[in-house]
Enzyme design. Structure first.
Site, short mmCIF file in Angstrom:
data_model
loop_
_atom_site.label_atom_id
_atom_site.label_comp_id
_atom_site.label_asym_id
_atom_site.label_seq_id
_atom_site.Cartn_x
_atom_site.Cartn_y
_atom_site.Cartn_z
CG ASP A 1 -0.16 0.01 2.52
OD1 ASP A 1 0.76 -0.81 2.67
OD2 ASP A 1 -0.46 0.86 3.38
CD GLU B 1 4.19 1.09 6.68
OE1 GLU B 1 3.72 1.82 5.77
OE2 GLU B 1 4.98 1.51 7.54
CD GLU B 2 2.73 4.41 4.06
OE1 GLU B 2 3.75 4.36 3.35
OE2 GLU B 2 2.70 5.06 5.13
C1 LIG Z 1 23.20 10.59 11.07
C2 LIG Z 1 21.84 10.72 10.53
C3 LIG Z 1 21.50 10.94 9.13
C4 LIG Z 1 20.04 11.20 8.78
C5 LIG Z 1 19.12 10.00 8.95
C6 LIG Z 1 17.69 10.21 8.57
C7 LIG Z 1 17.37 9.81 7.15
C8 LIG Z 1 15.93 9.36 6.98
C9 LIG Z 1 15.86 8.13 6.14
C10 LIG Z 1 14.80 7.34 6.07
C11 LIG Z 1 13.54 7.53 6.86
C12 LIG Z 1 12.33 7.26 6.00
C13 LIG Z 1 11.29 6.49 6.76
C14 LIG Z 1 10.82 5.31 5.93
C15 LIG Z 1 10.07 4.32 6.76
C16 LIG Z 1 8.70 4.84 7.13
C17 LIG Z 1 7.63 4.19 6.28
C18 LIG Z 1 6.30 4.83 6.62
O1 LIG Z 1 5.89 5.77 5.99
N1 LIG Z 1 5.66 4.34 7.70
C19 LIG Z 1 4.47 4.94 8.22
C20 LIG Z 1 3.83 3.92 9.14
C21 LIG Z 1 2.64 4.42 9.93
C22 LIG Z 1 2.75 4.53 11.29
C23 LIG Z 1 1.65 4.91 12.05
C24 LIG Z 1 0.44 5.19 11.42
O2 LIG Z 1 -0.64 5.56 12.14
C25 LIG Z 1 0.34 5.10 10.02
C26 LIG Z 1 1.45 4.72 9.28
C27 LIG Z 1 4.85 6.22 8.97
O3 LIG Z 1 4.05 7.19 8.93
O4 LIG Z 1 5.92 6.26 9.59
ZN LIG Z 2 5.20 5.40 4.08
ZN LIG Z 3 6.58 2.22 4.06
#
Ligand SMILES: CCCCCCCC/C=C\CCCCCCCC(=O)N[C@@H](Cc1ccc(O)cc1)C(=O)O
Ligand SMILES: [Zn+2]
Ligand SMILES: [Zn+2]
Length: 446
Positions: free
Chosen positions: A70, A134-135
């Protein structure tokens, strides 16, 4: 010639070569996976998929690869190409989900298909869990798969899910890419703030309306960042592992965080991405209010999304938020909440972490530093803490700051080369999981 049903002409069922090619390709979705005897496929929660790949050596504890199908919405505005076109252009595949997280789903299945075509038979069993929600929290997908596996008495050696990446260009002065394997993830709260007031004629308004009261509360929250928690949680380890990659004097600073910690924490909070590593963040994501232009609004509602630093808890953050709002007219309602996740092992004995290290070093020899870290977003893997204490969030994909902005943003895309490399990584990882020789503990570890 009329064909009845009001249609002026019959459309001949003749297809050109391209259409015929696309047709059969669309049909061939991993046929070898679905006809392999030692692979079981189950649909869970109507739209999630669980594959059980039975290995030849039952003495090896199974692991799990995760992804989700999703995506978040993507209005056309601002996109170079339509977000659901899947258009390939300038060496990139464009579209919502190409980084989060259809790339991983397809790469896992494609890698397994390519292994099976080469008559691969795994020694170590593994699961592939592909969630469909997941989202929107994973309650009907990952949570149900986790419950099913728990009911079957399954325990996992480790899990690999989406989360972090090979990061390039996120830190000033750090010119080299580094792989950050997330060994934990922040907690989360979706919190609704609401103000109710007696409606009335807007020609004689009260001093404040529900919208004004709520807007002022939200403004106070946005103007009052939660405490900088630098120094507690995996971040210090991440930076110390990175120290050697920095030029003088930054490398000295990072090797002496006992002294330079306050300076580094101030520098990290200046950038919105690294700020998310040092504190609990708050984002106002939805605001609904008002019924008509000439009616005093009976109710104003706002949703704030908080991501909790590993050193804090849901309760502590709720207290901080209520103290900052400091207005009894604002009601709070917790929609969803979970504490920060436990930190997974990353020592020499941590099989999943070491397999990721080994495979990263093999596929990305230019990446000198591999460090444990925290995922600032959340993942479905949080639903599996009952099956393993070793959960790693890592995509074998280069990520630049502009790519990060495209996740849940606009112009999300992945290069064809990056996708092929992701397939290659998983192709190698699955085999490494079979042959990995756990290091013999050093004498002092016995
Ligand atoms: C030394 C540090 C360097 C910088 C590091 C930071 C870089 C960031 C890199 C990646 C982070 C991206 C996150 C991807 C995973 C998240 C996937 C996602 O969108 N998950 C949803 C899940 C969710 C949670 C709760 C809810 O009610 C709905 C959905 C999210 O929103 O997190
Ligand atoms: Zn996401
Ligand atoms: Zn994701």
């Amino acid at each position: 010639m009329s064909t009845g049903k009001g249609r002026e002409r019959h459309i001949p069922s003749q297809f050109n070569q391209g259409e015929r090619f696309a047709m059969k390709e669309a049909l061939k979705v991993f046929p070898t996976i679905f006809k392999t005897r030692f692979i079981q496929h189950e649909v869970i929660g109507e739209y999630s998929h669980l594959f059980t790949v039975q290995g030849s050596d039952p003495s090896l504890q199974p692991y799990m690869l995760m992804a989700h199908s999703d995506v978040v919405p993507a209005p056309d505005e601002g996109w170079e190409v339509p977000p659901f076109s899947g258009l390939e252009h300038d060496g990139f595949i464009h579209g919502r989900g190409t980084l989060d997280n259809k790339n991983s789903l397809m790469a896992i299945l494609q890698a397994l298909e390519l292994l099976l075509i080469r008559n691969y038979i795994p020694r170590r069993s593994f699961f592939i869990a592909l969630g469909h929600d997941e989202e929107v929290s994973g309650q009907n997908g990952a949570q149900k798969i986790s419950a099913l596996l728990q009911a079957r008495g399954v325990k996992l050696a480790f899990i690999v899910d989406e989360g972090n990446f090979i990061l390039d260009g996120f830190i000033p002065y750090l010119k080299k890419p580094f792989a950050m394997i997330a060994v934990s993830e922040k907690g989360g709260i979706n919190l609704r703030l609401q103000v109710n007031m007696t409606p009335g004629h807007s020609s004689a308004p009260p001093k404040e309306t529900s919208i004004g009261i709520l807007a002022a509360a939200i403004s106070r929250l946005e103007q009052t960042p939660l405490p900088n928690m630098f120094g507690s949680g995996p971040l210090k380890t991440t930076l110390q592992e990175l120290a050697n990659e920095f030029p003088f004097p930054a490398n000295i600073v990072l090797r002496n965080l006992w002294l330079f910690g306050p300076l580094v924490s101030r520098l990290m909070e200046r950038n919105y991405i690294t700020n998310a590593l040092v504190r609990t963040t708050m984002a106002l994501t939805m605001f609904n209010a008002g019924v008509k232009m000439n009616v005093i609004p009976p109710m104003a509602q706002a949703i704030i999304n908080l991501r909790i630093h590993p050193a804090q808890t849901v309760q502590e953050v709720l207290e901080l938020i209520k103290n900052i709002v400091a207005d009894d007219r604002v009601q709070f309602h917790v929609l969803t909440a979970f504490d920060p996740l436990p930190v997974s092992p990353s020592d020499h004995q941590a099989l999943g972490y070491q397999l990721l290290r080994q495979t990263i070093q093999s596929i990305f020899p230019e990446v000198n530093t591999i460090a444990p870290g925290i995922c600032i977003g959340n993942t479905d893997s949080r639903h599996y803490t009952n099956l393993t204490t070793s959960i790693y969030r890592f995509n074998p994909v280069y990520l630049h700051p502009q790519d990060f902005r495209s996740i849940h943003g606009i112009n999300e895309k992945i290069s064809v080369q990056a996708y092929e490399t992701q397939v290659k990584f998983i192709f190698e990882f699955i085999q490494n999981a079979d042959t990995y020789q756990e290091p013999i503990p050093h004498l002092h570890e016995l």
